[in-house]
Motif scaffolding. Structure first.
Motif, PDB file in Angstrom:
ATOM      1  N   LEU A   1       0.837  -1.213   0.000  1.00  0.00           N
ATOM      2  CA  LEU A   1       0.000   0.000   0.000  1.00  0.00           C
ATOM      3  C   LEU A   1       0.869   1.259   0.000  1.00  0.00           C
ATOM      4  O   LEU A   1       0.362   2.372  -0.075  1.00  0.00           O
ATOM      5  CB  LEU A   1      -0.915   0.015   1.228  1.00  0.00           C
ATOM      6  CG  LEU A   1      -1.988  -1.079   1.276  1.00  0.00           C
ATOM      7  CD1 LEU A   1      -2.798  -0.978   2.570  1.00  0.00           C
ATOM      8  CD2 LEU A   1      -2.917  -0.966   0.064  1.00  0.00           C
ATOM      9  N   SER A   2       2.177   1.059   0.141  1.00  0.00           N
ATOM     10  CA  SER A   2       3.079   2.215   0.202  1.00  0.00           C
ATOM     11  C   SER A   2       3.441   2.670  -1.208  1.00  0.00           C
ATOM     12  O   SER A   2       3.310   1.917  -2.172  1.00  0.00           O
ATOM     13  CB  SER A   2       4.348   1.850   0.967  1.00  0.00           C
ATOM     14  OG  SER A   2       4.012   1.418   2.272  1.00  0.00           O
ATOM     15  N   ASP A   3       3.919   3.886  -1.275  1.00  0.00           N
ATOM     16  CA  ASP A   3       4.297   4.522  -2.546  1.00  0.00           C
ATOM     17  C   ASP A   3       5.446   3.744  -3.220  1.00  0.00           C
ATOM     18  O   ASP A   3       6.130   2.955  -2.567  1.00  0.00           O
ATOM     19  CB  ASP A   3       4.737   5.951  -2.208  1.00  0.00           C
ATOM     20  CG  ASP A   3       4.971   6.814  -3.431  1.00  0.00           C
ATOM     21  OD1 ASP A   3       4.544   6.429  -4.535  1.00  0.00           O
ATOM     22  OD2 ASP A   3       5.589   7.892  -3.268  1.00  0.00           O
ATOM     23  N   VAL A   4       5.646   3.998  -4.497  1.00  0.00           N
ATOM     24  CA  VAL A   4       6.766   3.353  -5.197  1.00  0.00           C
ATOM     25  C   VAL A   4       7.858   4.365  -5.530  1.00  0.00           C
ATOM     26  O   VAL A   4       7.620   5.559  -5.636  1.00  0.00           O
ATOM     27  CB  VAL A   4       6.329   2.634  -6.494  1.00  0.00           C
ATOM     28  CG1 VAL A   4       5.476   1.427  -6.187  1.00  0.00           C
ATOM     29  CG2 VAL A   4       5.632   3.596  -7.448  1.00  0.00           C
ATOM     30  N   ILE A   5       9.053   3.807  -5.679  1.00  0.00           N
ATOM     31  CA  ILE A   5      10.233   4.614  -6.007  1.00  0.00           C
ATOM     32  C   ILE A   5      11.001   3.855  -7.088  1.00  0.00           C
ATOM     33  O   ILE A   5      10.988   2.616  -7.119  1.00  0.00           O
ATOM     34  CB  ILE A   5      11.077   4.859  -4.741  1.00  0.00           C
ATOM     35  CG1 ILE A   5      12.169   5.892  -4.986  1.00  0.00           C
ATOM     36  CG2 ILE A   5      11.682   3.560  -4.180  1.00  0.00           C
ATOM     37  CD1 ILE A   5      12.734   6.481  -3.686  1.00  0.00           C
ATOM     38  N   GLU A   6      11.655   4.608  -7.940  1.00  0.00           N
ATOM     39  CA  GLU A   6      12.380   3.994  -9.055  1.00  0.00           C
ATOM     40  C   GLU A   6      13.753   3.490  -8.618  1.00  0.00           C
ATOM     41  O   GLU A   6      14.490   4.187  -7.924  1.00  0.00           O
ATOM     42  CB  GLU A   6      12.537   5.069 -10.143  1.00  0.00           C
ATOM     43  CG  GLU A   6      13.154   4.639 -11.423  1.00  0.00           C
ATOM     44  CD  GLU A   6      12.152   4.007 -12.385  1.00  0.00           C
ATOM     45  OE1 GLU A   6      12.624   3.458 -13.380  1.00  0.00           O
ATOM     46  OE2 GLU A   6      10.928   4.075 -12.144  1.00  0.00           O
ATOM     47  N   VAL A   7      14.071   2.284  -9.033  1.00  0.00           N
ATOM     48  CA  VAL A   7      15.414   1.720  -8.865  1.00  0.00           C
ATOM     49  C   VAL A   7      15.964   1.444 -10.255  1.00  0.00           C
ATOM     50  O   VAL A   7      15.261   0.839 -11.070  1.00  0.00           O
ATOM     51  CB  VAL A   7      15.359   0.417  -8.041  1.00  0.00           C
ATOM     52  CG1 VAL A   7      16.702  -0.321  -8.085  1.00  0.00           C
ATOM     53  CG2 VAL A   7      14.963   0.700  -6.595  1.00  0.00           C
ATOM     54  N   PRO A   8      17.195   1.852 -10.595  1.00  0.00           N
ATOM     55  CA  PRO A   8      18.114   2.595  -9.734  1.00  0.00           C
ATOM     56  C   PRO A   8      17.791   4.088  -9.740  1.00  0.00           C
ATOM     57  O   PRO A   8      17.194   4.571 -10.695  1.00  0.00           O
ATOM     58  CB  PRO A   8      19.464   2.372 -10.424  1.00  0.00           C
ATOM     59  CG  PRO A   8      19.134   2.241 -11.871  1.00  0.00           C
ATOM     60  CD  PRO A   8      17.789   1.577 -11.918  1.00  0.00           C
ATOM     61  N   SER A   9      18.244   4.734  -8.674  1.00  0.00           N
ATOM     62  CA  SER A   9      18.187   6.195  -8.569  1.00  0.00           C
ATOM     63  C   SER A   9      18.235   6.559  -7.104  1.00  0.00           C
ATOM     64  O   SER A   9      17.900   5.729  -6.258  1.00  0.00           O
ATOM     65  CB  SER A   9      16.913   6.756  -9.187  1.00  0.00           C
ATOM     66  OG  SER A   9      16.990   8.156  -9.212  1.00  0.00           O
ATOM     67  N   ASP A  10      18.631   7.772  -6.820  1.00  0.00           N
ATOM     68  CA  ASP A  10      18.629   8.222  -5.431  1.00  0.00           C
ATOM     69  C   ASP A  10      17.212   8.620  -5.037  1.00  0.00           C
ATOM     70  O   ASP A  10      16.377   8.916  -5.889  1.00  0.00           O
ATOM     71  CB  ASP A  10      19.581   9.415  -5.278  1.00  0.00           C
ATOM     72  CG  ASP A  10      19.155  10.588  -6.145  1.00  0.00           C
ATOM     73  OD1 ASP A  10      18.260  11.351  -5.726  1.00  0.00           O
ATOM     74  OD2 ASP A  10      19.674  10.729  -7.275  1.00  0.00           O
ATOM     75  N   TRP A  11      16.943   8.624  -3.729  1.00  0.00           N
ATOM     76  CA  TRP A  11      15.616   9.079  -3.295  1.00  0.00           C
ATOM     77  C   TRP A  11      15.532  10.605  -3.252  1.00  0.00           C
ATOM     78  O   TRP A  11      14.458  11.177  -3.354  1.00  0.00           O
ATOM     79  CB  TRP A  11      15.208   8.466  -1.948  1.00  0.00           C
ATOM     80  CG  TRP A  11      16.064   8.764  -0.750  1.00  0.00           C
ATOM     81  CD1 TRP A  11      16.365   9.980  -0.199  1.00  0.00           C
ATOM     82  CD2 TRP A  11      16.701   7.783   0.101  1.00  0.00           C
ATOM     83  NE1 TRP A  11      17.152   9.827   0.909  1.00  0.00           N
ATOM     84  CE2 TRP A  11      17.365   8.503   1.129  1.00  0.00           C
ATOM     85  CE3 TRP A  11      16.762   6.393   0.112  1.00  0.00           C
ATOM     86  CZ2 TRP A  11      18.095   7.859   2.148  1.00  0.00           C
ATOM     87  CZ3 TRP A  11      17.485   5.766   1.123  1.00  0.00           C
ATOM     88  CH2 TRP A  11      18.141   6.491   2.116  1.00  0.00           C
ATOM     89  N   ASN A  12      16.687  11.275  -3.097  1.00  0.00           N
ATOM     90  CA  ASN A  12      16.685  12.719  -2.858  1.00  0.00           C
ATOM     91  C   ASN A  12      16.095  13.498  -4.021  1.00  0.00           C
ATOM     92  O   ASN A  12      15.376  14.479  -3.816  1.00  0.00           O
ATOM     93  CB  ASN A  12      18.124  13.198  -2.621  1.00  0.00           C
ATOM     94  CG  ASN A  12      18.862  12.272  -1.687  1.00  0.00           C
ATOM     95  OD1 ASN A  12      19.272  11.188  -2.091  1.00  0.00           O
ATOM     96  ND2 ASN A  12      18.979  12.650  -0.438  1.00  0.00           N
ATOM     97  N   THR A  13      16.425  13.079  -5.246  1.00  0.00           N
ATOM     98  CA  THR A  13      15.927  13.839  -6.386  1.00  0.00           C
ATOM     99  C   THR A  13      14.633  13.256  -6.949  1.00  0.00           C
ATOM    100  O   THR A  13      14.028  13.830  -7.844  1.00  0.00           O
ATOM    101  CB  THR A  13      16.997  13.949  -7.496  1.00  0.00           C
ATOM    102  OG1 THR A  13      17.394  12.636  -7.875  1.00  0.00           O
ATOM    103  CG2 THR A  13      18.209  14.717  -7.025  1.00  0.00           C
TER     104      THR A  13
END
Ligand code: GCB
Length: 611
Positions: free
Chosen positions: A92-104
């Motif tokens: 249920l949590s958001d998604v983030i792209e891998v690879p890549s930093d979270w900061n940008t």
């Protein structure tokens, strides 16, 4: 609330120590030409500043408990029925792209330093039941604790080097989940330490792959030209598996008509020594790569390898026995396309294209190992490379763990890149203050490096000082200078040290009989800001620093090249001046949005005129 007995704790710690060792000792090389499945793409993530998913409310790690509670994020638990209390849900949590930093990627994580949990679910059908599967991370900054289907695989420390874990026995055909606790908190005793001049990007910053291998396979090899004999290709091959002793491995280099067999020892390792009188040597003008094929049973692995020697000869650097001047530039690993940490082939291609356009035959990859695309492209483009360990400024020299960590990170990049012809220098450190513990630390790193790789040169970006108290005469007064092959140092006359005209007043007295590389010089400029050449931050000031410095450096007899600071403006939280820096170190010859500053052309003209 939870009790765990000491014996369990003991076994868990022995086990995790074993897995940590495993991560570095069993590094699989050349993931480019193996059977892999990418795990890049969307991962679910949970930001966990209190590390609530790792510790219970008594601050005891869940992973040390026999039955990790529902609070342990690595179990990826789901409520079994409507009464079940579970206070997180990856899906249920958001998604983030891998690879890549979270900061940008995530605005609210721009300055975040702490723990973020990543989770990826996947199905996997092996091509052959006896095959083995490994999960391979190209880099995670800074500490990764890795769990697969609820079990800990191990942990890795260091933000810029690869590591892998075997998952064969835990792998299912469907519903696998890989959980990584990523922690990028800076620490005094870490490598690098608290204080740097670059952005501490967090996350799974490079590719993640599943590597499928045979039960017994070629894990590693080192195939390079013997520096003492240009007709001999030397090294080793290392197998991995339970049936690897006394086995035949075939090595073929079709273009050299080499086809040879070596036989492994009890540990699955075999020495390689191949001969040819007709080697087409790799060089900056002729970046010729040979197809090299290793074959063991069903396992066949290809690579493209260049053969060249790199040596010092008195005060000169010799590539294939000919003197070469290193026309270089320093580079940080930031994406010139998106901003943030660079990781893609396109990022690497753009940075190296700019270096080529500048007339470079050499790049200094500062201040940590960059992604593998960089060195593989450099191999193809004929660009020489300096690779650096992130031992930067004020490391905890007396701390044994810090040393181990630095040595481990260095071993991992050497392991990864030891077959790249482009890589000619291993740099131990940058601008480290001299002291007895520091000298011991760096000398041990150099010894370790020479033992791992006797084919390349060793250096470090040192600091200069006044000669016998006279500030108009500069020298290198550092006992580590006796250890390195190439004497490198940073100097900022004209920027931190007086105005540009000061370059005209300085002479150099370098007493070491070694080649000299200036690892940094430079000045800050905001692109598009113009004025007279004494006005800080203008392109004219920066241009003048380059003009004056190039003249000054002609006075260094042993000078064999340089890598000015730096190709592109880069993010650094130290750089806060509004309207000028706005969070960027402005010493780039190119702005972060790709515009060239005047100094770019000064250096380009100099390099173009130098053969
Ligand atoms: C240096 C450092 C580099 C900095 C640079 C600067 O000497 O090695 O990491 O970014 O100076 O711009 O001050």
């Amino acid at each position: 609330m939870f009790k765990i007995n000491r014996i369990t704790l003991f076994f868990i710690s022995v086990f995790s120590a074993f897995f940590q060792l495993n991560a570095q000792e069993n590094l699989i090389v050349n993931t480019y030409n193996r059977t892999v499945k990418s795990l890049n793409g969307d991962w679910n993530y949970i930001v966990d500043p209190y590390e609530n998913g790792f510790y219970n409310y008594r601050y005891e790690p869940f992973e040390n408990q026999e039955n990790p509670a529902n609070g342990a994020f690595f179990t990826n638990a789901k409520p079994k029925d409507k009464t079940d209390l579970i206070e997180y849900d990856f899906d249920l949590s958001d998604v983030i792209e891998v690879p890549s930093d979270w900061n940008t990627q995530k605005e609210n994580l721009y300055y975040y330093e702490g723990t973020v949990w990543y989770k990826k679910s996947f199905d996997f059908v092996k091509t052959n039941q006896t095959n083995r599967v490994f999960v391979y991370f190209e880099a995670v900054n800074y500490q990764a604790d890795v769990y697969f289907n609820g079990k800990k695989l191990g942990k890795h420390i260091g933000g810029f080097t690869p590591f892998n874990f075997e998952i064969t026995d835990l792998l299912k055909e469907s519903d696998n989940f890989l959980v990584v606790k990523v922690d990028n908190k800076r620490k005094k005793e870490a490598v690098p330490t608290l204080n740097t001049d670059w952005f501490n990007y967090g996350g799974i910053t490079r590719d993640v792959k599943l590597i499928e291998t045979s039960a017994n396979f070629i894990q590693d090899y080192f195939i390079q030209l013997n520096p003492e004999n240009k007709q001999q290709i030397k090294g080793f091959v290392q197998l991995n598996g339970t049936n690897i002793a006394n086995k035949e491995v075939f090595i073929t280099i079709p273009a050299l008509k080499i086809k040879t067999k070596v036989v492994t020892d009890a540990k699955g390792k075999a020495a390689i020594a191949l001969y040819s009188k007709k080697i087409n040597y790799w060089s900056t003008k002729n970046p010729y790569l040979y197809d090299v094929i290793l074959k063991f049973g069903d396992d066949e692995l290809k690579d493209q390898i260049g053969f060249r020697t790199i040596k010092t000869n008195g005060q000169e650097i010799h590539l294939n026995d000919s003197k070469i001047f290193l026309k270089g530039i320093s580079i940080h690993e930031e994406s010139p396309i998106r901003g943030g940490r660079g990781y893609s082939v396109e990022d690497a291609q753009q940075l190296l294209n700019w270096a080529k356009e500048l007339g470079c035959n050499y790049v200094r990859l500062a201040h940590y190992p960059h992604n593998e695309h960089m060195v593989r492209l450099a191999d193809k483009m004929g660009i020489l490379v300096w690779e650096e360990n992130p031992v930067y400024w004020t490391i905890a020299w007396d701390n044994k763990e810090t040393y181990k960590n630095a040595e481990n990170q260095l071993s991992e990049v050497i392991n990864r890149d030891k077959n790249r012809a482009s890589v000619i220098i291993w740099s131990m450190a940058n601008e480290t203050p001299t002291s007895e513990p520091r000298n011991i630390f760096l000398t041990n790193l150099a010894k370790h490096t020479r033992a791992l790789d006797p084919t390349r040169l060793i250096s470090a970006a040192l600091e200069q000082s006044n000669y016998q108290g006279d500030s108009s005469v500069r020298t290198i007064h550092d006992s580590f200078a006796d250890v390195v092959d190439v004497l490198s140092f940073n100097q900022y006359v004209g920027w931190y040290d007086g105005l540009p005209e000061k370059c005209g007043q300085i002479t150099w007295k370098i007493t070491q009989n070694k080649p000299v590389l200036i690892s940094e010089f430079g000045a800050g400029a905001k692109v598009g800001l113009h004025g007279d050449k004494l006005t800080r931050w203008t392109e004219e000031y920066q241009e003048d620093v380059y003009i004056q410095t190039l003249k000054m450096l002609e006075g260094i007899e042993q000078l064999q090249g340089f890598s000015p600071w730096i190709l592109v403006d880069f993010k650094s939280p130290r750089r806060v001046l509004p309207k000028i820096q706005d969070g960027y170190n402005r010493k780039g010859l190119i702005s972060e949005d790709g515009q060239k500053k005047k100094a770019f052309y000064v250096l380009k003209n100099f390099y173009d005129a130098k053969n």
